[in-house]
Scaffold this motif. Structure first.
Motif, short mmCIF file in Angstrom:
data_model
loop_
_atom_site.label_atom_id
_atom_site.label_comp_id
_atom_site.label_asym_id
_atom_site.label_seq_id
_atom_site.Cartn_x
_atom_site.Cartn_y
_atom_site.Cartn_z
N UNK A 95 0.81 -1.22 0.00
CA UNK A 95 0.00 0.00 0.00
C UNK A 95 0.84 1.26 0.00
N UNK A 96 2.12 1.13 0.30
CA UNK A 96 3.00 2.29 0.33
C UNK A 96 3.22 2.90 -1.05
N UNK A 97 2.89 2.17 -2.10
CA UNK A 97 3.07 2.75 -3.44
C UNK A 97 2.15 3.94 -3.65
N UNK A 98 1.06 4.02 -2.88
CA UNK A 98 0.13 5.15 -3.00
C UNK A 98 0.80 6.45 -2.59
N UNK A 99 1.86 6.35 -1.81
CA UNK A 99 2.57 7.54 -1.34
C UNK A 99 3.63 8.02 -2.33
N UNK A 100 3.84 7.25 -3.39
CA UNK A 100 4.89 7.57 -4.36
C UNK A 100 4.31 8.26 -5.59
N UNK A 101 5.07 9.19 -6.12
CA UNK A 101 4.69 9.78 -7.41
C UNK A 101 4.99 8.74 -8.48
N UNK A 102 4.45 8.90 -9.69
CA UNK A 102 4.77 7.94 -10.76
C UNK A 102 6.28 7.82 -11.00
N UNK A 103 6.99 8.93 -10.97
CA UNK A 103 8.44 8.89 -11.19
C UNK A 103 9.14 8.15 -10.05
N UNK A 104 8.70 8.39 -8.81
CA UNK A 104 9.30 7.70 -7.66
C UNK A 104 9.00 6.19 -7.73
N UNK A 153 11.81 3.36 -7.95
CA UNK A 153 11.84 2.32 -6.92
C UNK A 153 11.75 0.93 -7.53
N UNK A 154 10.84 0.77 -8.47
CA UNK A 154 10.67 -0.52 -9.12
C UNK A 154 11.94 -0.93 -9.88
N UNK A 155 12.46 -0.02 -10.68
CA UNK A 155 13.64 -0.32 -11.49
C UNK A 155 14.86 -0.59 -10.61
N UNK A 156 15.07 0.22 -9.61
CA UNK A 156 16.26 0.03 -8.77
C UNK A 156 16.15 -1.24 -7.94
N UNK A 157 14.97 -1.58 -7.49
CA UNK A 157 14.79 -2.81 -6.72
C UNK A 157 15.02 -4.03 -7.60
N UNK A 158 14.46 -4.03 -8.79
CA UNK A 158 14.66 -5.15 -9.72
C UNK A 158 16.13 -5.25 -10.14
N UNK A 159 16.76 -4.12 -10.37
CA UNK A 159 18.18 -4.13 -10.77
C UNK A 159 19.06 -4.67 -9.65
N UNK A 160 18.75 -4.33 -8.42
CA UNK A 160 19.51 -4.84 -7.28
C UNK A 160 19.34 -6.36 -7.18
N UNK A 161 18.13 -6.83 -7.36
CA UNK A 161 17.89 -8.28 -7.34
C UNK A 161 18.64 -8.97 -8.47
N UNK A 162 18.64 -8.37 -9.65
CA UNK A 162 19.34 -8.96 -10.79
C UNK A 162 20.85 -9.04 -10.54
N UNK A 163 21.42 -7.98 -9.96
CA UNK A 163 22.86 -8.01 -9.64
C UNK A 163 23.18 -9.15 -8.68
N UNK A 164 22.33 -9.34 -7.69
CA UNK A 164 22.55 -10.42 -6.74
C UNK A 164 22.39 -11.78 -7.41
N UNK A 165 21.41 -11.90 -8.32
CA UNK A 165 21.21 -13.17 -9.05
C UNK A 165 22.41 -13.47 -9.92
N UNK A 166 22.95 -12.46 -10.61
CA UNK A 166 24.13 -12.68 -11.45
C UNK A 166 25.34 -13.08 -10.60
N UNK A 167 25.46 -12.47 -9.43
CA UNK A 167 26.56 -12.83 -8.53
C UNK A 167 26.41 -14.28 -8.05
N UNK A 168 25.19 -14.67 -7.77
CA UNK A 168 24.95 -16.05 -7.34
C UNK A 168 25.29 -17.04 -8.46
N UNK A 169 24.87 -16.71 -9.67
CA UNK A 169 25.21 -17.57 -10.81
C UNK A 169 26.72 -17.60 -11.03
N UNK A 170 27.36 -16.46 -10.89
CA UNK A 170 28.82 -16.41 -11.05
C UNK A 170 29.52 -17.29 -10.03
N UNK A 171 29.03 -17.28 -8.79
CA UNK A 171 29.62 -18.13 -7.75
C UNK A 171 29.42 -19.60 -8.09
N UNK A 172 28.27 -19.95 -8.64
CA UNK A 172 28.04 -21.35 -9.04
C UNK A 172 29.03 -21.77 -10.13
#
Length: 102
Positions: free
Chosen positions: A57-66, A70-89
């Protein structure tokens, strides 16, 4: 000569099993990341593809740009961690393969 062929075949089977295990483990990679404000939670696979998205429900407090940031940076952070995990494998796989060749 038969012993040498048996040893070669056994080594090939071990390598094939390690490759299958690596493929299974890479396919199983999932990384969950939640934005610092708790508005967005993303889950990505080992390729960095978005496989789940949760919005609080906190998304209601965000402007469209925010929200977009938030969405892009959160997904990008998850992707970096996923790539690091694959790299470790892959690193672990390569180290095991190098040990097997000694």
């Amino acid at each position: 000569m038969n012993e040498a062929m048996d040893a070669l075949e056994a080594r090939a089977h071990r390598q094939l099993e390690r490759l299958r295990d690596l493929a299974d483990r890479m396919t199983a990679v999932r990384v969950r990341e939640t934005s610092t404000d708790g508005a967005v939670t993303t889950v990505v696979d080992g390729n960095g593809a978005l496989v789940d998205l949760e919005l609080s429900g906190k998304i209601a407090e965000l402007s469209p740009a925010e929200f977009e940031q938030t969405l892009v940076s959160t997904a990008a952070s998850a992707a970096r961690r996923a790539f690091a995990e694959r790299g470790a494998l892959v690193t672990d796989f390569n180290e095991e393969a190098a040990e097997d060749h000694k």
